[in-house]
Scaffold this motif. Structure first.
Motif, PDB file in Angstrom:
ATOM      1  N   GLU A  14       7.637   0.106  -6.373  1.00 17.74           N
ATOM      2  CA  GLU A  14       8.809   0.539  -7.135  1.00 17.74           C
ATOM      3  C   GLU A  14       8.432   0.654  -8.605  1.00 17.74           C
ATOM      4  N   VAL A  15       7.830   1.762  -8.964  1.00 18.00           N
ATOM      5  CA  VAL A  15       7.444   2.003 -10.353  1.00 18.00           C
ATOM      6  C   VAL A  15       7.585   3.493 -10.624  1.00 18.00           C
ATOM      7  N   LYS A  16       8.010   3.820 -11.836  1.00 15.90           N
ATOM      8  CA  LYS A  16       8.155   5.229 -12.204  1.00 15.90           C
ATOM      9  C   LYS A  16       6.782   5.798 -12.545  1.00 15.90           C
ATOM     10  N   LYS A  17       6.589   7.043 -12.189  1.00 19.55           N
ATOM     11  CA  LYS A  17       5.302   7.694 -12.429  1.00 19.55           C
ATOM     12  C   LYS A  17       4.904   7.607 -13.906  1.00 19.55           C
ATOM     13  N   GLU A  18       5.866   7.802 -14.796  1.00 16.65           N
ATOM     14  CA  GLU A  18       5.554   7.800 -16.229  1.00 16.65           C
ATOM     15  C   GLU A  18       5.187   6.409 -16.755  1.00 16.65           C
ATOM     16  N   ASP A  19       5.476   5.357 -15.970  1.00  9.94           N
ATOM     17  CA  ASP A  19       5.120   4.001 -16.377  1.00  9.94           C
ATOM     18  C   ASP A  19       3.710   3.599 -15.944  1.00  9.94           C
ATOM     19  N   ILE A  20       3.060   4.445 -15.176  1.00  9.48           N
ATOM     20  CA  ILE A  20       1.702   4.147 -14.712  1.00  9.48           C
ATOM     21  C   ILE A  20       0.709   4.635 -15.763  1.00  9.48           C
ATOM     22  N   LYS A  21      -0.072   3.714 -16.274  1.00  3.99           N
ATOM     23  CA  LYS A  21      -1.064   4.011 -17.306  1.00  3.99           C
ATOM     24  C   LYS A  21      -2.464   3.776 -16.741  1.00  3.99           C
ATOM     25  N   PRO A  22      -3.493   4.365 -17.362  1.00  2.00           N
ATOM     26  CA  PRO A  22      -4.862   4.122 -16.878  1.00  2.00           C
ATOM     27  C   PRO A  22      -5.217   2.637 -16.832  1.00  2.00           C
ATOM     28  N   GLU A  23      -4.697   1.866 -17.785  1.00  2.00           N
ATOM     29  CA  GLU A  23      -5.027   0.439 -17.828  1.00  2.00           C
ATOM     30  C   GLU A  23      -4.142  -0.426 -16.930  1.00  2.00           C
ATOM     31  N   SER A  24      -3.165   0.186 -16.249  1.00  2.00           N
ATOM     32  CA  SER A  24      -2.286  -0.567 -15.348  1.00  2.00           C
ATOM     33  C   SER A  24      -3.095  -1.204 -14.232  1.00  2.00           C
ATOM     34  N   ARG A  25      -2.835  -2.500 -14.028  1.00  2.00           N
ATOM     35  CA  ARG A  25      -3.515  -3.228 -12.955  1.00  2.00           C
ATOM     36  C   ARG A  25      -2.645  -3.139 -11.700  1.00  2.00           C
ATOM     37  N   PHE A  26      -3.280  -2.891 -10.574  1.00  2.00           N
ATOM     38  CA  PHE A  26      -2.530  -2.676  -9.332  1.00  2.00           C
ATOM     39  C   PHE A  26      -1.652  -3.866  -8.975  1.00  2.00           C
ATOM     40  N   ILE A  27      -2.196  -5.055  -8.978  1.00  2.00           N
ATOM     41  CA  ILE A  27      -1.439  -6.230  -8.529  1.00  2.00           C
ATOM     42  C   ILE A  27      -0.559  -6.779  -9.644  1.00  2.00           C
ATOM     43  N   GLU A  28      -1.148  -7.070 -10.790  1.00  2.00           N
ATOM     44  CA  GLU A  28      -0.411  -7.729 -11.864  1.00  2.00           C
ATOM     45  C   GLU A  28       0.645  -6.847 -12.506  1.00  2.00           C
ATOM     46  N   ASP A  29       0.344  -5.557 -12.731  1.00  2.00           N
ATOM     47  CA  ASP A  29       1.271  -4.682 -13.454  1.00  2.00           C
ATOM     48  C   ASP A  29       2.146  -3.821 -12.545  1.00  2.00           C
ATOM     49  N   LEU A  30       1.589  -3.358 -11.441  1.00  2.00           N
ATOM     50  CA  LEU A  30       2.319  -2.424 -10.583  1.00  2.00           C
ATOM     51  C   LEU A  30       2.966  -3.096  -9.376  1.00  2.00           C
ATOM     52  N   GLY A  31       2.611  -4.344  -9.111  1.00  2.00           N
ATOM     53  CA  GLY A  31       3.271  -5.087  -8.045  1.00  2.00           C
ATOM     54  C   GLY A  31       2.726  -4.851  -6.648  1.00  2.00           C
ATOM     55  N   PHE A  32       1.502  -4.368  -6.558  1.00  2.00           N
ATOM     56  CA  PHE A  32       0.890  -4.162  -5.248  1.00  2.00           C
ATOM     57  C   PHE A  32       0.595  -5.487  -4.560  1.00  2.00           C
ATOM     58  N   THR A  33       0.747  -5.509  -3.250  1.00  2.00           N
ATOM     59  CA  THR A  33       0.195  -6.597  -2.444  1.00  2.00           C
ATOM     60  C   THR A  33      -1.147  -6.089  -1.921  1.00  2.00           C
ATOM     61  N   SER A  34      -1.946  -6.956  -1.378  1.00  2.00           N
ATOM     62  CA  SER A  34      -3.236  -6.494  -0.848  1.00  2.00           C
ATOM     63  C   SER A  34      -3.003  -5.528   0.313  1.00  2.00           C
ATOM     64  N   PHE A  35      -1.940  -5.747   1.086  1.00  2.00           N
ATOM     65  CA  PHE A  35      -1.620  -4.831   2.186  1.00  2.00           C
ATOM     66  C   PHE A  35      -1.247  -3.447   1.646  1.00  2.00           C
ATOM     67  N   ASP A  36      -0.411  -3.421   0.588  1.00  2.00           N
ATOM     68  CA  ASP A  36      -0.040  -2.143  -0.040  1.00  2.00           C
ATOM     69  C   ASP A  36      -1.286  -1.401  -0.504  1.00  2.00           C
ATOM     70  N   PHE A  37      -2.188  -2.138  -1.138  1.00  3.51           N
ATOM     71  CA  PHE A  37      -3.393  -1.523  -1.697  1.00  3.51           C
ATOM     72  C   PHE A  37      -4.249  -0.915  -0.591  1.00  3.51           C
ATOM     73  N   MET A  38      -4.443  -1.653   0.484  1.00  8.06           N
ATOM     74  CA  MET A  38      -5.268  -1.150   1.582  1.00  8.06           C
ATOM     75  C   MET A  38      -4.586   0.039   2.269  1.00  8.06           C
ATOM     76  N   SER A  39      -3.285   0.003   2.403  1.00  3.65           N
ATOM     77  CA  SER A  39      -2.550   1.132   2.971  1.00  3.65           C
ATOM     78  C   SER A  39      -2.695   2.370   2.092  1.00  3.65           C
ATOM     79  N   MET A  40      -2.603   2.157   0.790  1.00  2.00           N
ATOM     80  CA  MET A  40      -2.757   3.269  -0.144  1.00  2.00           C
ATOM     81  C   MET A  40      -4.157   3.881  -0.030  1.00  2.00           C
ATOM     82  N   LEU A  41      -5.162   3.040   0.130  1.00  2.00           N
ATOM     83  CA  LEU A  41      -6.530   3.545   0.264  1.00  2.00           C
ATOM     84  C   LEU A  41      -6.653   4.465   1.478  1.00  2.00           C
TER      85      LEU A  41
END
Length: 74
Positions: A14-41
């Motif tokens: 749940e993040v707006k596209k315009e809030d995603i920056k190159p330095e955004s961290r997947f887990i700490e800043d964007l709220g990814f879980t490890s499952f979300d990250f692997m699914s995205m991959l």
């Protein structure tokens, strides 16, 4: 590559596209879980027609690191 990746990221957290920056961290800043990250991959592999090495991506923490990695594969 950055824009393509942000389009995929917003499908997983749940993040707006315009809030995603190159330095955004997947887990700490964007709220990814490890499952979300692997699914995205998996979606990235399908969308971009690349093969991601699971052992290499464990060190990817930020959106820019992901962009750099994917750029090497393309």
């Amino acid at each position: 590559m950055f824009d393509q990746l942000t389009e995929i990221i917003v499908n997983y957290v749940e993040v707006k596209k315009e809030d995603i920056k190159p330095e955004s961290r997947f887990i700490e800043d964007l709220g990814f879980t490890s499952f979300d990250f692997m699914s995205m991959l998996g979606e990235i592999e399908d969308e971009m027609d690349v093969e991601i090495n699971q052992e290499e991506v464990v060190n990817i923490r930020t959106v820019q690191e992901a962009v750099d990695y994917l750029s090497e594969l393309a």
